[in-house]
Design a protein around this motif. Structure first.
Motif, PDB file in Angstrom:
ATOM      1  N   ASP A  31     -49.176  54.093  46.745  1.00  0.00           N
ATOM      2  CA  ASP A  31     -48.387  54.465  45.566  1.00  0.00           C
ATOM      3  C   ASP A  31     -48.766  55.904  45.208  1.00  0.00           C
ATOM      4  O   ASP A  31     -49.863  56.380  45.531  1.00  0.00           O
ATOM      5  CB  ASP A  31     -48.636  53.493  44.409  1.00  0.00           C
ATOM      6  N   PHE A  36     -47.700  56.256  38.041  1.00  0.00           N
ATOM      7  CA  PHE A  36     -47.761  54.983  37.331  1.00  0.00           C
ATOM      8  C   PHE A  36     -49.203  54.658  36.915  1.00  0.00           C
ATOM      9  O   PHE A  36     -49.452  54.189  35.801  1.00  0.00           O
ATOM     10  CB  PHE A  36     -47.203  53.878  38.250  1.00  0.00           C
ATOM     11  N   ASP A  45     -42.839  59.555  40.757  1.00  0.00           N
ATOM     12  CA  ASP A  45     -41.784  59.158  39.818  1.00  0.00           C
ATOM     13  C   ASP A  45     -42.361  59.005  38.418  1.00  0.00           C
ATOM     14  O   ASP A  45     -43.576  58.986  38.235  1.00  0.00           O
ATOM     15  CB  ASP A  45     -41.185  57.804  40.248  1.00  0.00           C
ATOM     16  N   CYS A  52     -42.372  56.065  35.697  1.00  0.00           N
ATOM     17  CA  CYS A  52     -41.987  54.687  35.374  1.00  0.00           C
ATOM     18  C   CYS A  52     -41.643  54.679  33.888  1.00  0.00           C
ATOM     19  O   CYS A  52     -42.526  54.792  33.042  1.00  0.00           O
ATOM     20  CB  CYS A  52     -43.141  53.734  35.682  1.00  0.00           C
ATOM     21  N   GLN A 107     -35.265  54.503  39.324  1.00  0.00           N
ATOM     22  CA  GLN A 107     -35.603  54.190  37.933  1.00  0.00           C
ATOM     23  C   GLN A 107     -34.294  54.061  37.148  1.00  0.00           C
ATOM     24  O   GLN A 107     -33.228  53.985  37.733  1.00  0.00           O
ATOM     25  CB  GLN A 107     -36.518  55.271  37.343  1.00  0.00           C
ATOM     26  N   GLY A 164     -40.017  50.514  37.793  1.00  0.00           N
ATOM     27  CA  GLY A 164     -39.734  50.227  36.397  1.00  0.00           C
ATOM     28  C   GLY A 164     -39.400  48.776  36.125  1.00  0.00           C
ATOM     29  O   GLY A 164     -38.794  48.462  35.092  1.00  0.00           O
ATOM     30  N   LEU A 165     -39.814  47.878  37.030  1.00  0.00           N
ATOM     31  CA  LEU A 165     -39.611  46.440  36.794  1.00  0.00           C
ATOM     32  C   LEU A 165     -40.935  45.827  36.346  1.00  0.00           C
ATOM     33  O   LEU A 165     -42.000  46.369  36.631  1.00  0.00           O
ATOM     34  CB  LEU A 165     -39.163  45.731  38.085  1.00  0.00           C
ATOM     35  N   MET A 203     -41.574  47.211  43.232  1.00  0.00           N
ATOM     36  CA  MET A 203     -42.972  47.588  43.008  1.00  0.00           C
ATOM     37  C   MET A 203     -43.645  46.757  41.919  1.00  0.00           C
ATOM     38  O   MET A 203     -43.130  46.605  40.814  1.00  0.00           O
ATOM     39  CB  MET A 203     -43.044  49.065  42.619  1.00  0.00           C
TER      40      MET A 203
END
Ligand code: PRF
Length: 382
Positions: A90, A94, A144, A146, A200, A227-228, A257
């Motif tokens: 990753d 995050f 990214d 999140c 996202q 983003g889950l 993820m």
């Protein structure tokens, strides 16, 4: 690079095979989490016996400790941790947001003080890709944001647009520094690091769609849904997968993820997701909780004090002959063997969940498998 071997006629579930530099991954797959360059309490030989095909590592943690100078000198993360199968890393953002102090997101990246000694640090798209190149992971995630939940449409839009701008910067860094990597190296034996961007857009369909379309246009070898499982209701999680998966290329792998419970994994497989990672099998093991087909079993519970049965009939071979009563005793006395046994048991449970899903898709009985998991599994703990 990714071969689709079978499709479930009644859902969007797929059975696939992904080539990476350190070998082939049969999907759907569950990836145990090895944040610090170790799947906590489990020996690499045990991971191989568990049929773990790929594990997950973390840019943020390994960058903070032991640092890239040591990993570079060791010859990369595989050499350093004595693991020769695939690794996915990753990208770090995050983890910065869940762990670091005084963090600030700017256009260029994240400024923060690390969670170990408070040293001020900066992580941006280019650095995240450079660190992952040094780690030498088989699959590197793009940097990214999140998006926190809940949020307004406007906040989610701004955050998703930042993720898109960061994705372009990650791609530029890769193109300049690893010119043969990524989507273009389609050969029978994949030798270069693969890069996956992250969709996202929070719970908003238009934002998820826009993000997916923009990332697909950039042509990556696989795609993640991020983003889950950040606090949204489970129906939203499923809806987001339903909106997003059909927009992703059919012949490329899809990764959700940081998920999930056994029924969530099966339901997301049914919606077309191929790859999963989650800390819960190993994290719950350390607090004395075992996965069973009916739900969670809390071994601290007094009702197991004289329960001399195995954790489950189909437990991991190394856990056979150890009773619930004995494991409860080990957990209550904080003996290392207790958390090791439950970790092995839980990872075996997740590995067999995904291997049963693969077989069910191949044999055309995924609907029955899905119904069985949903009917038997209770999310409450006892
Ligand atoms: N982005 C990244 N890593 C992640 C997530 C994300 O959205 C999640 C969300 N479930 C877990 N891990 N880069």
């Amino acid at each position: 690079m990714f071969d689709l071997l079978a499709n479930d006629p009644a859902s969007s579930a797929r059975r696939g095979r992904l080539q990476t530099p350190h070998g082939v991954i049969e999907t759907p797959v569950f990836m145990p989490v090895g944040t610090q360059g170790t799947v906590k309490a489990v020996h690499p030989n045990e991971l191989r016996e568990l049929n773990s095909q790929i594990i997950l590592g973390n840019t943020y943690h390994l960058w903070v400790r032991p640092g890239m100078e040591i990993i570079r000198e060791a010859g990369g993360l595989h050499q350093f941790m004595n693991w020769d199968r695939p690794i996915l890393t990753d990208s770090g953002g995050f983890q910065v947001f869940s762990l670091a102090k005084l963090r600030k997101i700017k256009e260029e990246g994240c400024y923060f003080n690390n969670h170990v000694d408070g040293t001020p640090m900066f992580l941006g798209p280019e650095t995240a890709m450079e660190i992952q190149a040094t780690l030498g992971s088989d699959i590197a995630m793009l940097f990214d944001e999140c998006t926190p939940y809940p949020c307004t449409h406007d906040e989610a839009k701004k955050s998703m647009e930042l993720t898109l701008r960061w994705a372009k910067r990650c791609r530029d860094w890769v193109d300049q520094n690893q010119p043969d990597a990524g989507a273009h190296g389609r050969s029978a034996t994949q030798t270069k690091q693969l890069h996956f961007p992250i969709v996202q857009g929070s719970v908003f369909q238009d934002l998820r769609q826009h993000c997916a379309r923009e990332l697909v246009a950039m042509d990556f070898p696989g795609y993640a849904v991020g983003g889950l499982s950040v606090g949204e209701p489970e129906e939203d999680m499923m809806r987001i997968a339903e909106w997003t998966c059909p927009l992703l290329p059919e012949h490329k792998p899809r990764y959700a993820m940081g998920l999930g419970t056994p029924p969530q994994i099966v339901e997301l497989i049914a919606r077309g997701v191929d790859m999963f990672d989650c800390v819960i099998p190993t994290r719950l093991a350390r607090n004395g909780t075992a996965f069973t087909h009916e739900g969670l079993m809390n071994l601290r519970n007094n009702k197991f004090a004289k329960d001399f049965r195995d954790l489950a009939e189909d437990t991991h071979p190394l856990c056979r002959g150890f009773s619930r009563a004995y494991i409860r005793h080990l957990i209550n006395t904080q003996e290392v063997l207790g958390l090791r046994l439950i970790s092995l048991h839980n990872l075996h449970f997740y590995a067999s969940l995904t291997s049963r899903a693969r077989l069910a898709i191949e044999q055309g009985c995924f609907s029955e498998f899905r119904a069985e998991v949903n009917a038997r599994y209770q999310t409450r703990s006892d």
